[in-house]
Scaffold this active site. Structure first.
Site, mmCIF file in Angstrom:
data_model
loop_
_atom_site.group_PDB
_atom_site.id
_atom_site.type_symbol
_atom_site.label_atom_id
_atom_site.label_comp_id
_atom_site.label_asym_id
_atom_site.label_seq_id
_atom_site.Cartn_x
_atom_site.Cartn_y
_atom_site.Cartn_z
ATOM 1 N N CYS A 15 41.065 -3.749 11.960
ATOM 2 C CA CYS A 15 40.330 -4.107 12.969
ATOM 3 C C CYS A 15 41.383 -5.257 13.871
ATOM 4 O O CYS A 15 42.410 -5.608 13.257
ATOM 5 C CB CYS A 15 39.287 -4.546 12.489
ATOM 6 S SG CYS A 15 39.093 -6.113 11.361
ATOM 7 N N CYS A 89 39.770 -1.397 16.890
ATOM 8 C CA CYS A 89 41.217 -1.905 17.424
ATOM 9 C C CYS A 89 41.505 -1.034 18.572
ATOM 10 O O CYS A 89 42.480 -1.340 19.355
ATOM 11 C CB CYS A 89 41.981 -2.151 16.519
ATOM 12 S SG CYS A 89 42.688 -0.350 16.015
ATOM 13 N N CYS A 93 46.075 0.899 17.735
ATOM 14 C CA CYS A 93 46.362 1.489 16.708
ATOM 15 C C CYS A 93 47.331 2.426 16.891
ATOM 16 O O CYS A 93 47.049 3.563 17.771
ATOM 17 C CB CYS A 93 45.101 2.061 15.977
ATOM 18 S SG CYS A 93 44.008 0.854 15.474
#
Length: 138
Positions: A15, A89, A93
């Protein structure tokens, strides 16, 4: 971060701040898997410390995450993981072929009261239990 252990499934929880959702998820999986799975967590913009309310609600459930520290997300951590679970996120990522990706839509516990964070904790536990059933035995 440790290298991947052959034959042992590995999961990375991601996250943004690596201070709430991903730390609770890592805590649950570590607790429930009892060493059968490598567990990592990281954030695209890690906070200074884990959310104290997240630490408190996990302690209420018998899971100690007091030693957890937010860590920066690296491509190496993703490559070393079989399953990558993102929690808001977004595009930060990295994506690698051959990895299983899941995106869990969960409220961010940052700035929320303890009752709201307990609900998030309980939802994360349900999702971790489901993930644990789907992973091959370690």
């Amino acid at each position: 971060m440790p290298d991947h252990v052959p034959g042992k499934p590995s999961v990375l929880f991601v996250c943004v701040h690596n201070a709430g959702r991903s730390q609770m998820a890592a805590g649950w999986l570590t607790h429930l898997a009892a060493g059968r799975i490598e567990v990592r967590s990281a954030g695209s913009a890690p906070a200074e410390q884990v959310n104290p309310v997240a630490v408190q609600v996990m302690a209420e459930a018998g899971v100690d995450i007091t030693a957890a520290q937010p860590k920066v997300l690296t491509g190496e951590a993703v490559q070393a993981s079989d399953v990558v679970v993102t929690m808001g996120c977004g595009d930060a990522c990295p994506i690698f072929p051959g990895k299983r990706y899941e995106d869990w839509k969960l409220d961010d516990p940052a700035g929320q009261g303890i009752d709201a964070v307990r609900l998030i904790r309980d939802e994360i536990r349900l999702r971790v239990e489901r993930l644990l059933r789907e992973l091959p035995p370690g």
